[in-house]
Design an enzyme around this catalytic site. Structure first.
Site, PDB file in Angstrom:
ATOM      1  N   GLU A  65      11.350  36.709  75.431  1.00  0.00           N
ATOM      2  CA  GLU A  65      10.693  35.403  75.539  1.00  0.00           C
ATOM      3  C   GLU A  65      10.238  35.193  76.981  1.00  0.00           C
ATOM      4  O   GLU A  65       9.114  34.805  77.233  1.00  0.00           O
ATOM      5  CB  GLU A  65      11.627  34.264  75.091  1.00  0.00           C
ATOM      6  CG  GLU A  65      10.939  32.896  75.181  1.00  0.00           C
ATOM      7  CD  GLU A  65      11.739  31.728  74.629  1.00  0.00           C
ATOM      8  OE1 GLU A  65      12.716  31.946  73.900  1.00  0.00           O
ATOM      9  OE2 GLU A  65      11.378  30.582  74.943  1.00  0.00           O
ATOM     10  N   ARG A  77      19.745  22.888  75.089  1.00  0.00           N
ATOM     11  CA  ARG A  77      20.058  23.099  73.677  1.00  0.00           C
ATOM     12  C   ARG A  77      21.579  23.125  73.449  1.00  0.00           C
ATOM     13  O   ARG A  77      22.056  22.752  72.374  1.00  0.00           O
ATOM     14  CB  ARG A  77      19.386  24.356  73.126  1.00  0.00           C
ATOM     15  CG  ARG A  77      19.229  24.319  71.622  1.00  0.00           C
ATOM     16  CD  ARG A  77      18.435  25.479  71.079  1.00  0.00           C
ATOM     17  NE  ARG A  77      17.041  25.195  70.827  1.00  0.00           N
ATOM     18  CZ  ARG A  77      16.566  24.508  69.778  1.00  0.00           C
ATOM     19  NH1 ARG A  77      17.386  24.018  68.873  1.00  0.00           N
ATOM     20  NH2 ARG A  77      15.286  24.311  69.626  1.00  0.00           N
ATOM     21  N   GLU A 113      16.935  31.507  63.781  1.00  0.00           N
ATOM     22  CA  GLU A 113      18.150  31.326  64.555  1.00  0.00           C
ATOM     23  C   GLU A 113      19.333  30.701  63.804  1.00  0.00           C
ATOM     24  O   GLU A 113      20.473  31.100  64.033  1.00  0.00           O
ATOM     25  CB  GLU A 113      17.849  30.457  65.785  1.00  0.00           C
ATOM     26  CG  GLU A 113      16.902  31.131  66.744  1.00  0.00           C
ATOM     27  CD  GLU A 113      16.437  30.191  67.836  1.00  0.00           C
ATOM     28  OE1 GLU A 113      15.667  29.269  67.533  1.00  0.00           O
ATOM     29  OE2 GLU A 113      16.859  30.373  68.981  1.00  0.00           O
TER      30      GLU A 113
HETATM   31  N1  LUZ Z   1      12.688  28.530  73.682  1.00  0.00           N
HETATM   32  C1  LUZ Z   1      12.266  27.451  74.346  1.00  0.00           C
HETATM   33  C2  LUZ Z   1      13.552  28.426  72.653  1.00  0.00           C
HETATM   34  O1  LUZ Z   1      11.494  27.589  75.289  1.00  0.00           O
HETATM   35  N2  LUZ Z   1      12.672  26.238  73.945  1.00  0.00           N
HETATM   36  C3  LUZ Z   1      13.533  26.041  72.930  1.00  0.00           C
HETATM   37  O2  LUZ Z   1      13.883  24.910  72.606  1.00  0.00           O
HETATM   38  C4  LUZ Z   1      14.004  27.184  72.254  1.00  0.00           C
HETATM   39  N3  LUZ Z   1      14.890  27.072  71.274  1.00  0.00           N
HETATM   40  C5  LUZ Z   1      15.335  28.154  70.687  1.00  0.00           C
HETATM   41  C6  LUZ Z   1      14.889  29.389  71.098  1.00  0.00           C
HETATM   42  N4  LUZ Z   1      14.002  29.533  72.063  1.00  0.00           N
HETATM   43 MO1  MOS Z   2      14.225  32.514  71.201  1.00  0.00          MO
HETATM   44  S1  MOS Z   2      16.168  32.534  71.692  1.00  0.00           S
HETATM   45  O1  MOS Z   2      13.291  33.617  71.900  1.00  0.00           O
HETATM   46  O2  MOS Z   2      13.872  31.746  69.847  1.00  0.00           O
END
Ligand code: LUZ
Ligand code: MOS
Length: 751
Positions: A228, A306, A708
């Site tokens: 990510e 989160r 998730e």
């Molecule tokens: N990525 C993000 C995430 O940038 N914001 C989020 O709230 C998120 N939640 C889950 C996985 N990736």
């Molecule tokens: Mo995410 S933890 O790349 O949804």
């Protein structure tokens, strides 16, 4: 319909093209990265001249060769692409070697002279916190009044919970290829969940406008959050030499380097205080989460958020006061990983409930059950529970799998066996769907219908093995009411879909499916007008597209999809459309820490049964039963696969996957052979039940996000094993220190 998941077919034949499978451009250079072996220090000397003279080496670049800004931090600008002045973790990139072959580039690394004056190292988040080393100010979510509540509780106690990091173990390591194009443009092939993040960072380090940087993603060989934010450095480390040297550059991390230096799930150390009534109602919950962020911010602040959102999991707690701090240490920066801080938060309240059960002489499931969220309950962040399916999934699980009977069988087994003990734990989940960063909740799509009626679909979503392309194809085929074989999903490319949000937060199919649908509706509107004209009707409202045919006033006509398309083209109808979707009704006020951050929640309950060998400390997960809120599944096989995979990844996190670090900040897990992930033999029998009649009007085609939420079912394995341990040693306190490795179990069983 012979439609199957095209990617699966290619994968099993070995025909799918991953980045390192692409044909090599003629004058390709291979890159190897020289990185710091010291966790914290001042750079005294960096000399790359010897390395430049090695066979096959074309060039060696350092921070001073970066044409633009030496900065890739997305949320907080605290991450240099190449170290300058000082280093802050083992693995921090220092120099890029470019050579004709990968092996020549690698061989030259040891000829780089790098001297560092070592500085004190912090690896523990509590120590970092005490020293004021915070990535950002800490945050608190609060509801009700915990201070007033403690007096009203029959039981109040405090505890501590530890949870470890986790290596993503994607099969395809981090990689990128960058090609210089004419006129100073570059094309970046990246194995990233976030094409636009890569585009922005590459433009920044090259000193270019974003329009000069094109990012292309065909697929990833797994990502799980690890790509990510952390695909970006490698893309930039290939972009700089490609641009500066005007030659194509490929960079592929070896497994050893990937495991040693790339970011992982954040380890957390947490304190909690919980208050309950005698009958097990949770009246107040307080927690302090110390997140080990590593050396730079990366996504840590977002992940921290989160943790707070999921601090009370699927329970209603009237008085909540939870605080979280992102603590800067000298470990490689931790990053997104399936669940994104949610699992770490949920683990703490589950531990508190288990301990409360022991103290109240109740079973944990009694306490869990009477505290489950109900319609209209409020979360600490001001959102109200809507379409609560916590109790429903709990009940359906119990009925479907006769859970109470299983509990009596476990008790019987434990009475009859001295050296083997069983444990059974229930794990309810509630996971909010939407990026907590509100502006990311948007997606775009570009749909073309060609003259023969076939369809090309581009969206901002990236395929990483989760089957999202298949879902989008089904949505598009369903919207046009045509055979899915007519639909092709294109690569993800920033010139076709701009400003892409990361494929993350379980929202890829939800949002991009919707954007694709919106584009299709525009084309359908034009096609209906065209069909009305062809059928000499002046009202296009009476036209319908159904099963590849045109229907008029409820009757099938002779006009089929393909004929309609070609005739529309000949009448100069636009057969292309762009769609954009923004998730409605999201807002959050960070000054008050209240709002409506999620489109909806995903609920579910799992039961995890384990058998512990009390002589060896080894355990087996025998069986997992799940009642999951899937909405209306777009593709049941894909969704079952996601639930199964997430569950196993969650079980791995709390059982055998262990990351350790030396005091000097060096990761001790530095090869694949030192890291255990669950294998097929460890996989239990998994029984899965999707709630019936569980439509969800807040996502495309009434579906629900799946990536998730099921990860958190794995937490049940921790408490099932802990139960089995306590069956053997009822005199001892609950151990709350994930992962619960065999070594830890053995130490517990025999002091
Ligand atoms: N990525 C993000 C995430 O940038 N914001 C989020 O709230 C998120 N939640 C889950 C996985 N990736
Ligand atoms: Mo995410 S933890 O790349 O949804």
């Amino acid at each position: 319909m012979k439609f199957t998941n095209t990617d699966t077919r290619l994968h099993v034949r070995g025909e799918s093209v991953f980045l390192d499978d692409m044909n090599e451009p003629g004058n390709l250079l291979h890159a190897a990265i020289f990185y710091s072996q010291v966790a914290h220090g001042r750079i005294i000397r960096l000399d790359v001249s010897q390395a430049k003279a090695q066979p096959g080496v074309f060039s060696v670049l350092t921070a001073e060769d970066i044409p633009g800004e030496n900065q890739i931090g997305g949320i907080i600008p605290d991450e240099a692409l190449l170290a300058e002045g000082s280093v802050h973790f083992v693995g921090e990139p220092v120099a890029i070697v470019l050579a004709d072959t990968r092996w020549q580039a690698k061989a030259a690394l040891k000829h780089i002279v790098f001297e560092v004056e070592q500085l004190p190292v912090i690896t523990d988040p509590r120590e970092a916190y005490a020293k004021g080393e915070l990535i950002a100010p800490e945050r608190t979510f609060a509801m009700g009044d915990v201070e007033c509540a403690w007096d009203k509780c029959d039981l109040v106690f405090e505890g501590r919970a530890e949870s470890g990091g986790q290596e993503h173990f994607y099969l395809e390591t981090q990689c990128a290829q960058v090609e210089p194009l004419e006129n100073g443009h570059v094309k970046v092939y990246s194995s990233t969940q976030s094409p636009t993040v890569v585009q922005k960072a590459a433009a920044r380090v090259l000193g270019l406008g974003q329009h000069y940087v094109e990012v292309e993603v065909r697929r990833m060989g797994g990502a799980f959050g690890g790509k990510e934010d952390q695909a970006t450095p490698w893309a930039c480390l290939a972009a700089v030499p490609a641009y500066v040297l005007q030659r194509p550059v490929r960079l592929v991390l070896e497994r050893h380097d990937d495991i040693l230096i790339t970011g992982k799930r954040h380890p957390y150390s947490s304190d909690y205080k919980i208050g309950l009534s005698r009958d097990g109602k949770i009246l107040a919950f307080e927690a302090m989460y110390y997140q080990n962020a590593g050396a730079v911010a990366d996504l840590s602040t977002s992940i921290l958020e989160r943790t707070l959102f999921h601090g009370t999991n699927s329970y209603f707690v009237p008085n909540v006061h939870i605080t979280a701090a992102s603590c800067r240490t000298n470990l490689p920066p931790f990053t997104a990983f399936r669940g994104f801080g949610g699992p770490q938060g949920m683990f703490v309240i589950e531990a508190a409930i288990q301990e409360a059960a022991i103290r109240l002489g109740k079973s944990p499931r009694e306490i869990q059950e009477i505290n489950l969220l109900e319609e209209g309950d409020e979360f600490s962040y001001g959102m109200f529970v809507h379409q609560a399916r916590a109790k429903r999934s709990w009940q359906e699980l119990k009925e479907q799998y006769q859970i109470e009977k299983l509990y009596s069988e476990v008790d019987k087994f434990n009475q009859e066996n001295a050296m083997q003990k069983k444990g059974l734990a229930l794990m309810p989940i509630c996971f909010g769907i939407s990026f907590t960063t509100i502006f990311l909740n948007q997606a775009a799509a570009l749909v073309h219908v060609y003259q023969d009626g076939t369809v090309s679909v581009s969206t901002g979503v990236t395929e990483m093995g989760q089957g999202v392309n298949m879902k989008i194809a089904k949505i598009v085929a369903d919207t046009f009411s045509i055979d899915p074989d007519l639909v092709k999903i294109e690569t993800t490319n920033t010139t076709r879909c701009a400003n892409t949000s990361p494929t993350a937060a379980s929202s890829g199919a939800d949002m991009n499916g919707k954007a694709a649908q919106i584009a299709c509706y525009q084309i359908i509107k034009r096609l209906k007008a065209s069909a009305a004209a062809l059928l000499h009707h002046n009202d296009s409202e009476v036209i319908q597209l159904k099963d590849g045919k045109v229907w008029c006033e409820g009757r099938e006509t002779d006009l089929d999809w393909k004929t309609l398309v070609i005739k529309s083209y000949l009448s100069r109808v636009d057969l292309s459309a762009h769609g954009h979707f923004a998730v409605p009704n999201l807002h959050f006020d960070k000054t008050k820490e209240k709002g409506n951050p999620f489109a909806y929640h995903v609920f579910g309950t799992a039961a995890v049964e384990v058998t512990l060998d009390c002589l060896r400390g080894t355990y087996e997960v025998d069986r997992v039963m799940i009642a999951h809120d899937m909405g209306r599944s777009i593709d049941e096989k894909i969704d079952r696969g996601q639930v199964h995979g997430a569950l196993m990844q969650g079980i791995g996190w709390v059982t055998m996957e262990e990351l350790t670090y030396a005091e000097d900040g060096r990761p001790l897990i530095d090869t694949a052979s030192k890291y255990k992930v669950p294998d097929i033999k460890f996989t239990p029998q998994v029984d899965m039940h999707f709630l019936a009649d569980a439509d969800n009007q807040y996502a495309v085609a009434n579906s629900k996000a799946v990536g998730e939420p099921p990860f958190m079912y794995g937490i049940g394995a921790y408490f099932a094993i802990a139960e089995a341990m306590r069956a053997f040693r009822p005199d001892k306190e609950l151990l709350v220190d994930a992962p619960l490795t065999t070594e830890k179990v053995l130490r517990y069983l025999y002091d």
